[in-house]
Structure formats: structure tokens, C-alpha cells
Design a protein around this motif. Structure first.
Motif, PDB file in Angstrom:
ATOM      1  N   ASN A  72     -29.683 -28.093 -23.093  1.00  0.00           N
ATOM      2  CA  ASN A  72     -29.621 -27.334 -21.214  1.00  0.00           C
ATOM      3  C   ASN A  72     -30.232 -28.400 -21.664  1.00  0.00           C
ATOM      4  OD1 ASN A  72     -31.895 -25.826 -22.051  1.00  0.00           O
ATOM      5  ND2 ASN A  72     -31.020 -24.318 -22.938  1.00  0.00           N
ATOM      6  N   CYS A  73     -30.132 -27.565 -19.630  1.00  0.00           N
ATOM      7  CA  CYS A  73     -31.344 -28.472 -19.185  1.00  0.00           C
ATOM      8  C   CYS A  73     -32.478 -28.488 -18.716  1.00  0.00           C
ATOM      9  CB  CYS A  73     -31.190 -28.955 -17.589  1.00  0.00           C
ATOM     10  SG  CYS A  73     -32.282 -30.213 -16.501  1.00  0.00           S
ATOM     11  N   THR A  74     -32.832 -27.480 -19.677  1.00  0.00           N
ATOM     12  CA  THR A  74     -34.392 -26.472 -20.114  1.00  0.00           C
ATOM     13  C   THR A  74     -34.810 -27.257 -21.401  1.00  0.00           C
ATOM     14  OG1 THR A  74     -34.318 -24.670 -18.073  1.00  0.00           O
ATOM     15  CG2 THR A  74     -36.238 -24.832 -20.072  1.00  0.00           C
ATOM     16  N   ASP A  75     -33.729 -28.015 -22.153  1.00  0.00           N
ATOM     17  CA  ASP A  75     -34.871 -28.493 -23.280  1.00  0.00           C
ATOM     18  C   ASP A  75     -34.481 -29.904 -22.868  1.00  0.00           C
ATOM     19  OD1 ASP A  75     -34.566 -28.176 -26.349  1.00  0.00           O
ATOM     20  OD2 ASP A  75     -32.615 -28.924 -26.427  1.00  0.00           O
ATOM     21  N   ALA A  76     -33.792 -30.612 -22.334  1.00  0.00           N
ATOM     22  CA  ALA A  76     -33.918 -31.627 -21.829  1.00  0.00           C
ATOM     23  C   ALA A  76     -35.340 -32.429 -21.509  1.00  0.00           C
ATOM     24  CB  ALA A  76     -33.102 -32.217 -21.151  1.00  0.00           C
ATOM     25  N   LEU A  77     -35.784 -31.825 -20.515  1.00  0.00           N
ATOM     26  CA  LEU A  77     -36.707 -31.605 -20.056  1.00  0.00           C
ATOM     27  C   LEU A  77     -38.245 -30.957 -20.501  1.00  0.00           C
ATOM     28  CD1 LEU A  77     -36.022 -29.533 -16.742  1.00  0.00           C
ATOM     29  CD2 LEU A  77     -36.487 -31.990 -16.448  1.00  0.00           C
ATOM     30  N   ASN A  78     -38.037 -29.799 -21.622  1.00  0.00           N
ATOM     31  CA  ASN A  78     -38.800 -30.307 -22.609  1.00  0.00           C
ATOM     32  C   ASN A  78     -38.912 -31.135 -23.636  1.00  0.00           C
ATOM     33  OD1 ASN A  78     -40.315 -27.187 -23.407  1.00  0.00           O
ATOM     34  ND2 ASN A  78     -38.390 -26.778 -22.056  1.00  0.00           N
ATOM     35  N   LEU A  79     -37.631 -31.809 -23.942  1.00  0.00           N
ATOM     36  CA  LEU A  79     -38.150 -33.289 -24.864  1.00  0.00           C
ATOM     37  C   LEU A  79     -38.994 -33.879 -23.785  1.00  0.00           C
ATOM     38  CD1 LEU A  79     -37.263 -34.809 -27.226  1.00  0.00           C
ATOM     39  CD2 LEU A  79     -35.050 -35.002 -25.996  1.00  0.00           C
ATOM     40  N   ALA A  80     -38.267 -34.172 -22.436  1.00  0.00           N
ATOM     41  CA  ALA A  80     -39.006 -35.044 -22.354  1.00  0.00           C
ATOM     42  C   ALA A  80     -40.317 -35.648 -22.078  1.00  0.00           C
ATOM     43  CB  ALA A  80     -37.835 -35.769 -20.685  1.00  0.00           C
ATOM     44  N   ILE A  81     -40.818 -34.606 -21.403  1.00  0.00           N
ATOM     45  CA  ILE A  81     -42.186 -34.722 -20.467  1.00  0.00           C
ATOM     46  C   ILE A  81     -42.860 -34.234 -22.683  1.00  0.00           C
ATOM     47  CG2 ILE A  81     -43.891 -32.792 -19.577  1.00  0.00           C
ATOM     48  CD1 ILE A  81     -41.716 -31.531 -17.891  1.00  0.00           C
ATOM     49  N   LYS A  82     -42.784 -33.073 -22.861  1.00  0.00           N
ATOM     50  CA  LYS A  82     -43.149 -32.954 -24.126  1.00  0.00           C
ATOM     51  C   LYS A  82     -43.339 -34.386 -24.686  1.00  0.00           C
ATOM     52  CE  LYS A  82     -43.186 -28.549 -24.511  1.00  0.00           C
ATOM     53  NZ  LYS A  82     -42.819 -26.895 -24.824  1.00  0.00           N
ATOM     54  N   GLY A  83     -42.300 -34.869 -25.038  1.00  0.00           N
ATOM     55  CA  GLY A  83     -42.010 -35.858 -25.500  1.00  0.00           C
ATOM     56  C   GLY A  83     -43.061 -37.227 -25.339  1.00  0.00           C
ATOM     57  N   ILE A  84     -43.326 -37.662 -24.289  1.00  0.00           N
ATOM     58  CA  ILE A  84     -44.385 -38.733 -23.734  1.00  0.00           C
ATOM     59  C   ILE A  84     -45.870 -38.081 -23.052  1.00  0.00           C
ATOM     60  CG2 ILE A  84     -45.028 -39.241 -21.423  1.00  0.00           C
ATOM     61  CD1 ILE A  84     -41.786 -39.588 -20.440  1.00  0.00           C
ATOM     62  N   LEU A  85     -46.184 -36.747 -23.003  1.00  0.00           N
ATOM     63  CA  LEU A  85     -47.314 -36.722 -22.537  1.00  0.00           C
ATOM     64  C   LEU A  85     -48.152 -36.346 -23.519  1.00  0.00           C
ATOM     65  CD1 LEU A  85     -46.738 -34.331 -19.199  1.00  0.00           C
ATOM     66  CD2 LEU A  85     -48.095 -36.496 -18.753  1.00  0.00           C
ATOM     67  N   ARG A  86     -49.613 -36.261 -23.413  1.00  0.00           N
ATOM     68  CA  ARG A  86     -51.035 -36.862 -24.137  1.00  0.00           C
ATOM     69  C   ARG A  86     -51.985 -36.237 -23.752  1.00  0.00           C
ATOM     70  NH1 ARG A  86     -46.970 -36.026 -26.653  1.00  0.00           N
ATOM     71  NH2 ARG A  86     -45.548 -37.055 -28.433  1.00  0.00           N
ATOM     72  N   PRO A  87     -52.984 -35.710 -24.799  1.00  0.00           N
ATOM     73  CA  PRO A  87     -54.087 -35.064 -24.374  1.00  0.00           C
ATOM     74  C   PRO A  87     -54.454 -36.218 -23.366  1.00  0.00           C
ATOM     75  CG  PRO A  87     -53.891 -34.235 -26.362  1.00  0.00           C
ATOM     76  CD  PRO A  87     -52.852 -35.308 -26.329  1.00  0.00           C
ATOM     77  N   GLY A  88     -55.052 -35.941 -21.569  1.00  0.00           N
ATOM     78  CA  GLY A  88     -55.659 -37.172 -20.986  1.00  0.00           C
ATOM     79  C   GLY A  88     -54.894 -37.240 -20.399  1.00  0.00           C
ATOM     80  N   ASP A  89     -53.819 -37.259 -20.474  1.00  0.00           N
ATOM     81  CA  ASP A  89     -53.024 -38.235 -19.573  1.00  0.00           C
ATOM     82  C   ASP A  89     -52.897 -37.038 -18.608  1.00  0.00           C
ATOM     83  OD1 ASP A  89     -51.978 -39.783 -20.996  1.00  0.00           O
ATOM     84  OD2 ASP A  89     -50.278 -39.006 -21.407  1.00  0.00           O
ATOM     85  N   HIS A  90     -52.049 -37.179 -16.975  1.00  0.00           N
ATOM     86  CA  HIS A  90     -52.022 -37.024 -15.286  1.00  0.00           C
ATOM     87  C   HIS A  90     -50.268 -37.015 -15.305  1.00  0.00           C
ATOM     88  CE1 HIS A  90     -52.383 -37.178 -11.239  1.00  0.00           C
ATOM     89  NE2 HIS A  90     -52.402 -35.854 -11.523  1.00  0.00           N
ATOM     90  N   VAL A  91     -50.148 -35.735 -14.912  1.00  0.00           N
ATOM     91  CA  VAL A  91     -48.533 -35.589 -14.057  1.00  0.00           C
ATOM     92  C   VAL A  91     -48.529 -35.503 -13.198  1.00  0.00           C
ATOM     93  CG1 VAL A  91     -48.539 -33.666 -15.539  1.00  0.00           C
ATOM     94  CG2 VAL A  91     -46.588 -34.970 -15.107  1.00  0.00           C
ATOM     95  N   ILE A  92     -47.795 -35.761 -12.471  1.00  0.00           N
ATOM     96  CA  ILE A  92     -47.203 -35.634 -10.762  1.00  0.00           C
ATOM     97  C   ILE A  92     -46.490 -34.280 -10.353  1.00  0.00           C
ATOM     98  CG2 ILE A  92     -47.382 -36.265  -8.345  1.00  0.00           C
ATOM     99  CD1 ILE A  92     -49.077 -38.739  -9.107  1.00  0.00           C
ATOM    100  N   ALA A  93     -45.475 -33.877 -10.599  1.00  0.00           N
ATOM    101  CA  ALA A  93     -44.153 -32.756  -9.914  1.00  0.00           C
ATOM    102  C   ALA A  93     -44.677 -32.101  -8.679  1.00  0.00           C
ATOM    103  CB  ALA A  93     -44.024 -32.171 -10.763  1.00  0.00           C
ATOM    104  N   SER A  94     -43.569 -32.061  -7.807  1.00  0.00           N
ATOM    105  CA  SER A  94     -43.525 -31.465  -6.547  1.00  0.00           C
ATOM    106  C   SER A  94     -43.261 -29.592  -7.004  1.00  0.00           C
ATOM    107  CB  SER A  94     -42.247 -31.495  -5.971  1.00  0.00           C
ATOM    108  OG  SER A  94     -40.798 -31.270  -6.540  1.00  0.00           O
ATOM    109  N   ALA A  95     -43.939 -29.181  -6.051  1.00  0.00           N
ATOM    110  CA  ALA A  95     -43.518 -27.314  -5.775  1.00  0.00           C
ATOM    111  C   ALA A  95     -42.226 -27.250  -5.289  1.00  0.00           C
ATOM    112  CB  ALA A  95     -44.216 -26.885  -4.431  1.00  0.00           C
ATOM    113  N   LEU A  96     -41.300 -28.099  -5.078  1.00  0.00           N
ATOM    114  CA  LEU A  96     -39.296 -27.289  -5.287  1.00  0.00           C
ATOM    115  C   LEU A  96     -39.086 -27.094  -6.871  1.00  0.00           C
ATOM    116  CD1 LEU A  96     -38.487 -29.481  -3.203  1.00  0.00           C
ATOM    117  CD2 LEU A  96     -39.217 -27.499  -2.250  1.00  0.00           C
ATOM    118  N   GLU A  97     -40.249 -27.739  -8.245  1.00  0.00           N
ATOM    119  CA  GLU A  97     -39.513 -27.721  -9.349  1.00  0.00           C
ATOM    120  C   GLU A  97     -39.315 -26.670  -9.827  1.00  0.00           C
ATOM    121  OE1 GLU A  97     -38.187 -30.414 -10.644  1.00  0.00           O
ATOM    122  OE2 GLU A  97     -39.469 -31.680  -8.760  1.00  0.00           O
TER     123      GLU A  97
END
Length: 380
Positions: A72-97
Motif C-alpha cells: 500500500n502507500c504506507t508500505d511504500a513510504l516506509n520503504l522510502a524513508i527507512k531505506g534512506i535515513l540513517r542516524p545523524g540525518d535530518h529530514v524535513i516534512a510538513s504538518a500536512l503529512e
């Protein structure tokens, strides 16, 4: 007679061809794609490839193997986010998410050493790309933005935010849950690195389907490892796409149905867009004319999807939605899994009622809902 206006949750009805495709997958093509060489398995593999190619065409992606099938889309978002981010990284998102983004990055913040910044929209409900630029740090790895709010339908400036990301050498992820199938999308023109989407909403496919577009050359860490039907001699996950990210048996009935739904959307895109535009504008104007009704969606139909969200007087959204449900009018009340969006709207305590128009709604559906809301408002 039921009036279905909950298409932002799951589209209904599905085109007859989608039902036929699911049935065909469970009868004529019922085998494990990519695992055997007998005719039935080859038909299954061909059906999966056809669906992948259809989705690539809809997304404007040249390589069909850049389309990864997910649950589903949740699975896709998990793959994308967890597949990229590592300890020490910074991510910016919106309050509309959606919580499919917010809960993921907040979990990584709490346990994975990832820093997060969540940006509030402007008073009109749209994000300012300049705020993304201003929030960038030396360790910023990823910018995330929903293509359209699942609460108000407001279409966000994704192209401008992707430009900010590219100008700063940062990856970009777009959540297309409320966009793909309703809005034109070309990922290569857009320039995003990742685009996540569900199959069961505006693409008119079955539930339990979705996908992720992965830009050429981008490699993600895997969420699952297992059988792929290829490189079976390896004891680690293969590098080849799409097998690297599609461990285990694919959802053949869902994928065949999704491919057929996506093809229907491709062939009828202009008619669907015009229908949704006209009906959503009629609904917006009619609800605004009812005393006591507050509408939260943007007034300009060109800047929103088929979502029109509202409240009636001081009533809770759950009560209004239930009253409408008792009349066989299907809408959704509550927080829509997007608490920060409701905090911004000032509706965190009671949510709002979301009516969402799809490919097969009619003017009569809009009239039925408006009459019912008017009666609820008059009775208080």
C-alpha cells in the motif's frame, strides 16, 4: 440507495474491467510470477510486467523497473524513508503529512537518531517552499511533502520543493496518495527521487496494493529480505530492480487489478478530471451557502483535489458522519490520520467531515449530500 463520497479512503465502485482482472488472476493466471517456467507462471509474470509498464506510463517514468510494487502507500513510504535515513540525518516534512510519514520519522527520531523538522503551512493551507529552503541543515538528507492534503485536498507546491531539494543536493520524496490518478504526474519532469502511491484510491485498483517510484541510480536499504525467484544462489538480497525490494510472492490479483485500473485512468483521465472538478466546485459552493457550515478546503477548485471537508455548527464530525451514514451517505469524519493538519485547522478536538469525489460520482450524489447537511444544520 447508497451515496458513496469516501473515495479519498478507497474508491468505489471499481470499473468492471478491474473485477474481471482480479478474477482472471485467480483463475487463468493463478501461479507464482517469476518462480516457474510453465505457461501459467509465464502468464502471471507477463501480467505483472504489463501492470508495471502501465504504471510507469502513467507516472511518466521511462524504466518500468523503477516502479516497485508495495502492499500500500504506507508500505511504500516506509520503504522510502527507512531505506534512506540513517542516524545523524535530518529530514524535513510538513504538518500536512499523513501519519504514514509523521509516525515513521518520529519513530526514527525517538529510536534511530534522526533529526526532524515539521513545517506549518501558510494561513491559506499551502506550504511555502522557501520554508523548506530555510530549514535545511548541513546534515539534511530528505525533504518530504504530500502532493495533496488528505484533509483539505489542497494541492501543494511539490515542483518548487523538489527544486529546493535538487539545488541543495538533497533527496525528495512525494506522497502521492491523494494525487496519482486524479492529477497529472510526470516524475521525470518533476525531478523527484521518490514518489509513493496507493493502488486502491484514484487508480481504482484493489486494496492492499501500492507502489514506489525510484529514480535511476538511487539505492535504498531493504525492509524485507527473502525469495525473489532470481539470484537464488546468493545469501543476501540481490541488487537488481525490482527484485531487491519485492521479496516474497507478489499480490498477483491485486497487481492485475491495479494495472487494469491504472489503464482505465490513463484512457479516461481528461473526463475524470473534468467530472471531479465540476462536482467538487458544486459541492464547495453549496456547502458554503448553508448557514452554520464551515468549509476548510480551498475555494479555488484548481488548487484542490476532489476533497471538500467541513463541519456543521458545533457538532462533532463523528456525529455528523454517523448521521449521514444512517442515511446511506458514505463520508468520513475524524482526524483522517493527519493530526498536525487538524491542529493547523483548529479541528484537533473534533476533526472534520470529509466528502471526497471520485471517477463515478454524479450531480445527484452532490445534491443528496447537500440536502442532508442542510437538514442537519437546520436541526442543529
Amino acid at each position: 440507495m447508497e451515496t458513496y463520497l469516501d473515495n479519498a479512503a478507497t474508491s468505489h465502485p471499481k470499473p468492471p474491467a478491474v473485477l474481471d482482472a482480479v478474477r482472471r488472476a485467480l483463475t487463468e493466471d493463478n501461479a507464482n510470477p517469476g518462480r516457474s517456467g510453465h505457461p501459467r507462471a509465464l502468464r502471471a509474470a507477463e501480467a505483472v510486467l504489463n501492470a508495471r509498464e502501465t504504471l510507469a506510463g502513467l507516472l511518466g517514468a521511462q524504466d518500468p523497473f523503477s516502479i516497485l510494487f508495495t502492499f500500500n502507500c504506507t508500505d511504500a513510504l516506509n520503504l522510502a524513508i527507512k531505506g534512506i535515513l540513517r542516524p545523524g540525518d535530518h529530514v524535513i516534512a510538513s504538518a500536512l503529512e499523513h501519519n504514514s510519514v509523521l509516525r515513521v520519522i518520529k519513530t526514527l527520531e525517538a529510536s534511530g537518531g534522526v533529526e526532524t523538522t515539521i513545517l506549518s503551512p501558510q494561513p491559506d493551507g499551502f506550504l511555502d517552499p522557501a520554508r523548506y529552503a530555510a530549514a535545511i541543515r548541513p546534515n539534511t538528507r530528505l525533504l518530504i511533502l504530500t502532493h495533496a492534503s488528505n484533509v483539505t485536498g489542497a494541492i501543494q507546491p511539490v515542483r518548487e520543493v523538489v527544486r529546493v531539494a535538487r539545488a541543495n543536493g538533497i533527496l525528495s520524496l512525494i506522497d502521492g496518495a491523494q494525487a496519482l490518478g486524479e492529477l497529472p504526474v510526470n516524475v521525470e519532469s518533476l525531478g523527484c527521487d521518490l514518489y509513493a502511491f496507493p493502488g486502491h484510491k484514484a487508480l481504482l485498483g484493489p486494496q492492499g496494493t501500492g507502489g514506489l517510484y525510484l529514480a535511476p541510480g538511487l539505492r535504498l536499504e531493504t525492509l524485507r529480505e527473502g525469495g525473489t525467484g532470481s539470484s537464488s544462489e546468493l545469501l543476501v538480497q540481490p541488487e537488481e530492480l525490482p527484485e531487491r525490494y519485492e521479496a516474497g510472492t507478489l499480490n498477483l490479483p491485486g497487481i492485475e487489478g491495479l494495472g487494469t485500473g491504472a489503464q482505465y485512468v490513463r484512457e479516461n483521465a481528461a473526463a475524470i478530471a473534468e467530472r471531479v472538478h465540476l462536482l467538487s466546485q458544486a459541492l464547495y459552493q453549496s456547502l458554503r451557502a448553508i448557514p452554520g457550515v464551515t468549509v476548510y478546503s480551498p475555494g479555488d477548485a484548481r488548487r484542490r483535489t476532489g476533497i471538500v471537508s467541513f463541519n456543521v455548527g458545533d457538532l462533532s464530525s463523528a456525529r455528523v458522519a454517523q448521521t449521514l451514514g444512517d442515511r446511506e451517505i458514505c463520508v468520513r469524519g475524524g482526524l483522517h490520520c493527519a493530526p498536525e493538519a487538524h491542529r493547523f485547522l483548529g479541528t484537533l478536538s473534533r476533526g472534520c467531515v470529509r466528502a471526497s469525489i471520485g471517477a463515478f460520482n454524479t450531480a445527484e450524489d452532490i445534491e443528496t449530500l447537500v440536502r442532508a447537511v442542510d437538514e442537519i444544520a437546520r436541526k442543529g
